[in-house]
Design an enzyme around this catalytic site. Structure first.
Site, PDB file in Angstrom:
ATOM      1  N   ARG A 141       0.916  -1.129  -0.241  1.00  0.00           N
ATOM      2  CA  ARG A 141      -0.048   0.149  -0.014  1.00  0.00           C
ATOM      3  C   ARG A 141       1.190   1.317  -0.089  1.00  0.00           C
ATOM      4  O   ARG A 141       2.033   1.161   0.520  1.00  0.00           O
ATOM      5  CB  ARG A 141      -0.968   0.175   1.144  1.00  0.00           C
ATOM      6  CG  ARG A 141      -1.778  -1.358   1.382  1.00  0.00           C
ATOM      7  CD  ARG A 141      -2.656  -1.119   2.560  1.00  0.00           C
ATOM      8  NE  ARG A 141      -3.482  -2.216   2.604  1.00  0.00           N
ATOM      9  CZ  ARG A 141      -3.187  -3.285   3.476  1.00  0.00           C
ATOM     10  NH1 ARG A 141      -2.172  -3.481   4.081  1.00  0.00           N
ATOM     11  NH2 ARG A 141      -4.114  -4.277   3.565  1.00  0.00           N
TER      12      ARG A 141
ATOM     13  N   HIS B  50      -3.870  -9.265   3.727  1.00  0.00           N
ATOM     14  CA  HIS B  50      -5.382  -9.563   4.015  1.00  0.00           C
ATOM     15  C   HIS B  50      -5.621 -10.348   5.293  1.00  0.00           C
ATOM     16  O   HIS B  50      -5.009 -11.390   5.223  1.00  0.00           O
ATOM     17  CB  HIS B  50      -5.928  -9.944   2.737  1.00  0.00           C
ATOM     18  CG  HIS B  50      -6.049  -8.993   1.641  1.00  0.00           C
ATOM     19  ND1 HIS B  50      -6.144  -9.424   0.264  1.00  0.00           N
ATOM     20  CD2 HIS B  50      -5.893  -7.782   1.392  1.00  0.00           C
ATOM     21  CE1 HIS B  50      -6.239  -8.308  -0.403  1.00  0.00           C
ATOM     22  NE2 HIS B  50      -6.030  -7.332   0.332  1.00  0.00           N
TER      23      HIS B  50
ATOM     24  N   HIS C 218      -2.423   2.772  -6.151  1.00  0.00           N
ATOM     25  CA  HIS C 218      -3.109   1.545  -5.695  1.00  0.00           C
ATOM     26  C   HIS C 218      -3.382   0.660  -6.692  1.00  0.00           C
ATOM     27  O   HIS C 218      -3.148  -0.825  -6.326  1.00  0.00           O
ATOM     28  CB  HIS C 218      -4.427   1.847  -4.935  1.00  0.00           C
ATOM     29  CG  HIS C 218      -4.661   0.836  -3.889  1.00  0.00           C
ATOM     30  ND1 HIS C 218      -4.016   0.439  -2.945  1.00  0.00           N
ATOM     31  CD2 HIS C 218      -5.630  -0.205  -3.819  1.00  0.00           C
ATOM     32  CE1 HIS C 218      -4.497  -0.485  -2.167  1.00  0.00           C
ATOM     33  NE2 HIS C 218      -5.468  -0.763  -2.546  1.00  0.00           N
TER      34      HIS C 218
END
Length: 321
Positions: free
Chosen positions: A173, A293, A267
């Site tokens: 990110r 995640h 992104h």
């Protein structure tokens, strides 16, 4: 040494008791749930907007007792007002999640049960697939030579190329890349792993390619500012912390030069990392770990993008073929 108390929130639309509980709630979310400052800011803003609405809706300042007696129609009216302001479905979901969290906090603290919040259905949000870039385009965005014609200092061009190489090469990110300290990034030949701090201050290990480290080292050697080991490795034009907006603007300039669509954002490089790994046979659970995640279902969205490859695998491997 004890931690400094969080600054007391002041609310024109609500009783001081609400402001006090709101301060305690946000402190709890930051300390115990380890939510990011941006998420806390958004939750606080959503609750303020709700309290402002209720104050106007009821014609009086909101008290704890009145808030606990909240009715489903009040919540629906607030959500309708926000929807009329063209607020996106995901933002409405976050607002409702924040209100429910505050309600649960009040109940745990013995301040009353806000039953109406559990009676409201979350707004439906249309699921959209991430838009990865073609492999060749993603590589060009991380190529310093593509920026050669720009009228900016060469060290800044090298910095932008290094950041984008990390986004695509390691699936970071933008906040994770800009949050890296210099000591956390090995020099070429001295390591091939980054320890990244992601959402909720969770750390994970991600591999990093040697050619990506070479781009970072090239930027470091050109940077005119000292880069202490404990400081951020990427700095702005004046030597301070580098804002994500600067990288977003750099991407906007480059996608215009390369003829890329508006979906080509920083992104999108992370999306491209995941999609291209999957297309090359990458394991979904491994990709989940690399992306950080918490749920596999979040990572599974990339299988929708790569359905063509999955159909090819099915056609070639099914025993009844």
């Amino acid at each position: 040494m004890s931690k400094a108390a969080a600054p007391q929130i002041e609310l024109a639309s609500a009783d001081p008791s609400i402001a006090q509980e709101m301060t305690r709630w946000l402190s709890h979310l930051g300390a115990e749930r380890r939510l990011s400052p941006k998420t806390l800011e958004a939750y606080g803003r959503d609750l303020r907007q709700c309290l402002d609405f209720l104050c106007n809706h009821w014609g009086e300042r909101v008290t704890l007792k009145r808030f606990a007696a909240l009715e489903a129609t009040d919540v629906r009216a607030f959500m309708a007002m926000r929807r009329a302001d063209d607020i996106a479905g995901r933002s409405l979901m976050r607002a409702l999640a924040g209100l429910r969290s505050f309600g649960r906090f009040l109940e745990r603290e013995g301040k009353g049960k806000v039953g109406a919040l559990s009676a409201i259905r979350a707004p439906k949000v249309a699921k959209s697939l991430p838009k990865p870039l073609p492999m060749a385009s993603a590589k060009r965005l991380a190529d310093a030579d593509e920026r050669a014609g720009e009228e900016r200092e060469t060290w800044i061009l090298a910095r932008d190329a290094a950041v984008m190489a990390l986004l695509y090469g390691s699936g970071l990110r933008i906040s994770e890349a800009l949050g890296l300290k210099r000591r956390e990034v090995p020099k070429p030949g001295e390591g091939d792993v980054l320890v990244v701090t992601g959402k909720g201050n969770k750390t994970r290990m991600v591999p990093v390619l040697q050619n990506v480290l070479a781009l970072v080292q090239e930027y470091v050697s050109m940077c005119p500012y000292p880069l202490p080991a404990e400081g951020p490795i990427f700095v702005g034009a004046r030597g301070g912390p580098l804002s994500p907006r600067i990288i977003q603007l750099a991407m906007e300039r480059l996608r215009g030069a390369l003829g890329l669509p508006d979906s080509a954002t920083p992104h999108a490089l992370r999306h491209s990392f995941a999609t291209h790994l999957l297309s090359r046979g990458g394991d979904l659970r491994a990709i989940q770990e690399l992306l950080g995640h918490s749920s596999l279902s979040t990572t599974q969205i990339y299988t929708g993008i790569d359905s063509e490859r999955l159909l090819e695998v099915y056609a070639s491997a099914h025993p009844r073929r």
